[in-house]
Write an enzyme that holds these catalytic residues in place. Structure first.
Site, PDB file in Angstrom:
ATOM      1  N   LYS A 119      -1.501 -10.241  -9.734  1.00  0.00           N
ATOM      2  CA  LYS A 119      -2.569 -10.103  -8.723  1.00  0.00           C
ATOM      3  C   LYS A 119      -3.670 -11.125  -8.964  1.00  0.00           C
ATOM      4  O   LYS A 119      -4.842 -10.794  -9.135  1.00  0.00           O
ATOM      5  CB  LYS A 119      -3.107  -8.688  -8.687  1.00  0.00           C
ATOM      6  CG  LYS A 119      -2.013  -7.702  -8.286  1.00  0.00           C
ATOM      7  CD  LYS A 119      -2.536  -6.305  -8.028  1.00  0.00           C
ATOM      8  CE  LYS A 119      -1.388  -5.357  -7.793  1.00  0.00           C
ATOM      9  NZ  LYS A 119      -0.518  -5.172  -8.978  1.00  0.00           N
ATOM     10  N   LEU A 120      -3.260 -12.370  -8.950  1.00  0.00           N
ATOM     11  CA  LEU A 120      -4.159 -13.467  -9.273  1.00  0.00           C
ATOM     12  C   LEU A 120      -5.362 -13.499  -8.335  1.00  0.00           C
ATOM     13  O   LEU A 120      -5.218 -13.339  -7.125  1.00  0.00           O
ATOM     14  CB  LEU A 120      -3.388 -14.788  -9.204  1.00  0.00           C
ATOM     15  CG  LEU A 120      -2.103 -14.832 -10.037  1.00  0.00           C
ATOM     16  CD1 LEU A 120      -1.365 -16.147  -9.825  1.00  0.00           C
ATOM     17  CD2 LEU A 120      -2.396 -14.606 -11.514  1.00  0.00           C
ATOM     18  N   ALA A 121      -6.540 -13.679  -8.914  1.00  0.00           N
ATOM     19  CA  ALA A 121      -7.779 -13.755  -8.131  1.00  0.00           C
ATOM     20  C   ALA A 121      -8.771 -14.601  -8.916  1.00  0.00           C
ATOM     21  O   ALA A 121      -9.379 -14.122  -9.871  1.00  0.00           O
ATOM     22  CB  ALA A 121      -8.337 -12.359  -7.887  1.00  0.00           C
ATOM     23  N   GLY A 148       5.028   9.045  -4.872  1.00  0.00           N
ATOM     24  CA  GLY A 148       5.190  10.113  -3.888  1.00  0.00           C
ATOM     25  C   GLY A 148       5.940   9.816  -2.608  1.00  0.00           C
ATOM     26  O   GLY A 148       6.333  10.733  -1.903  1.00  0.00           O
ATOM     27  N   PRO A 182      12.301   6.943  -0.787  1.00  0.00           N
ATOM     28  CA  PRO A 182      13.019   5.685  -0.550  1.00  0.00           C
ATOM     29  C   PRO A 182      13.387   5.556   0.930  1.00  0.00           C
ATOM     30  O   PRO A 182      13.836   6.526   1.536  1.00  0.00           O
ATOM     31  CB  PRO A 182      14.290   5.834  -1.397  1.00  0.00           C
ATOM     32  CG  PRO A 182      13.995   6.888  -2.401  1.00  0.00           C
ATOM     33  CD  PRO A 182      12.955   7.782  -1.808  1.00  0.00           C
ATOM     34  N   GLY A 200       9.100   1.247  -9.356  1.00  0.00           N
ATOM     35  CA  GLY A 200       9.005   1.115 -10.802  1.00  0.00           C
ATOM     36  C   GLY A 200       9.591   2.290 -11.546  1.00  0.00           C
ATOM     37  O   GLY A 200      10.797   2.368 -11.788  1.00  0.00           O
TER      38      GLY A 200
HETATM   39  O1  NUP Z   1      -0.915  -1.494  -3.989  1.00  0.00           O
HETATM   40  C1  NUP Z   1      -0.139  -1.666  -4.900  1.00  0.00           C
HETATM   41  N1  NUP Z   1       0.434  -0.597  -5.517  1.00  0.00           N
HETATM   42  C2  NUP Z   1       1.329  -0.724  -6.561  1.00  0.00           C
HETATM   43  O2  NUP Z   1       1.808   0.305  -7.084  1.00  0.00           O
HETATM   44  C3  NUP Z   1       0.226  -2.954  -5.350  1.00  0.00           C
HETATM   45  C4  NUP Z   1       1.130  -3.100  -6.400  1.00  0.00           C
HETATM   46  N2  NUP Z   1       1.490  -4.317  -6.801  1.00  0.00           N
HETATM   47  N3  NUP Z   1       1.677  -1.971  -7.008  1.00  0.00           N
HETATM   48  C5  NUP Z   1       2.643  -2.166  -8.112  1.00  0.00           C
HETATM   49  O3  NUP Z   1       3.886  -1.564  -7.781  1.00  0.00           O
HETATM   50  C6  NUP Z   1       2.218  -1.539  -9.432  1.00  0.00           C
HETATM   51  O4  NUP Z   1       1.508  -2.501 -10.195  1.00  0.00           O
HETATM   52  C7  NUP Z   1       3.536  -1.172 -10.080  1.00  0.00           C
HETATM   53  O5  NUP Z   1       4.049  -2.280 -10.782  1.00  0.00           O
HETATM   54  C8  NUP Z   1       4.471  -0.911  -8.898  1.00  0.00           C
HETATM   55  C9  NUP Z   1       4.695   0.546  -8.584  1.00  0.00           C
HETATM   56  O6  NUP Z   1       5.289   1.190  -9.660  1.00  0.00           O
HETATM   57  P1  NUP Z   1       5.755   2.740  -9.597  1.00  0.00           P
HETATM   58  O7  NUP Z   1       4.588   3.522  -9.093  1.00  0.00           O
HETATM   59  O8  NUP Z   1       6.934   2.801  -8.665  1.00  0.00           O
HETATM   60  O9  NUP Z   1       6.127   3.059 -11.010  1.00  0.00           O
END
Ligand code: NUP
Length: 232
Positions: free
Chosen positions: A79-81, A190, A193, A207
């Site tokens: 999430k580069l900023a 929550g 799929p 994840g």
């Molecule tokens: O809004 C976001 N929500 C999110 O969960 C943006 C993300 N990049 N993520 C990423 O998605 C979070 O950093 C994690 O790596 C993944 C979700 O993982 P999980 O909740 O399925 O374990």
């Protein structure tokens, strides 16, 4: 060789597996490499961010990209900023490490040079436009601005949390086919799929529902089936 995410997805499923966690009794690098052997033929990509980076380091990450690169899409989620010149340098380093694309925050703006550098490296850019957690009020207020900016910038895709199907729909309407929509929030956070695909996302980022599953391959097969059931 086409290294864009769309081409990786067509062959398998619309799942991108996020490597943040591993079962506490397992060695992270061994577990993730085992995991990719198990599910690599079923997923479009793998997402790596700071949690995995801290656990396995540059060496561990490059071991994974060397072993599985070209076979699965490698998405960097840092999430580069920052100021554009620094983000451009980060993109160069991530590309050299074997990543095919990166997630960036769009709010710093002024990222035209970043996109240019990425394009030269054939590295894709995905901008966060709406997050998946509760209470991300600033994203609620800025969603349209960020979407418009993503469009103007010509990013390869955007991130919209699966917890907000209405936002996914809006993003799809605005972006048409010009950018991909990647949606996290499936499984542990929550959402079911297929839920994000149904409302217009191209890929679902998953994840813990995979990385902490005792049977990751079965978990992925089930999810891929659910996605196919709602295919647009
Ligand atoms: O809004 C976001 N929500 C999110 O969960 C943006 C993300 N990049 N993520 C990423 O998605 C979070 O950093 C994690 O790596 C993944 C979700 O993982 P999980 O909740 O399925 O374990």
């Amino acid at each position: 060789l086409n290294l864009d995410l769309r081409s990786f997805g067509r062959r398998r499923s619309r799942i991108i597996v996020a490597l943040d966690f591993h079962p506490p009794d397992k060695d992270p690098i061994k577990w993730w490499s085992h995991l990719l052997e198990e599910v690599g033929d079923l997923v479009a990509g793998v997402k790596i961010g700071l949690p995995a980076f801290f656990k396995v380091g540059v060496k561990g990450v490059s071991k994974l990209t060397q072993q599985f690169g070209g076979d699965v899409y490698f998405l960097a989620d840092f999430k580069l900023a920052d100021i554009p010149v620094v983000v451009s340098e980060e993109i160069r380093q991530l590309s050299a490490l074997g990543f095919n694309g990166s997630i960036v925050h769009l709010f710093p703006m002024g990222y035209e040079p970043v996109v240019e550098v990425a394009r030269e490296l054939e590295h894709q850019i995905f901008g966060v436009t709406y997050m998946s957690h509760r209470g991300c009020r600033l994203f609620e207020e800025s969603f349209q601005t960020l979407l418009d900016y993503a469009l103007a910038l010509g990013v390869d895709g955007v991130i919209v949390g699966a917890s907000r199907p209405d936002k996914i729909r809006e993003a799809r309407k605005k972006l048409g086919d010009t950018a991909l929509i990647l949606s996290p929030g499936i499984g542990a956070q929550g959402m079911s799929p297929g839920a994000a695909i149904r409302t217009g996302a191209d890929f679902e980022i998953v994840g813990r529902a995979i990385t902490l599953s005792p049977e990751p391959r079965q978990a992925v097969i089930k999810m891929a089936e659910a996605q196919r059931g709602v295919e647009r």
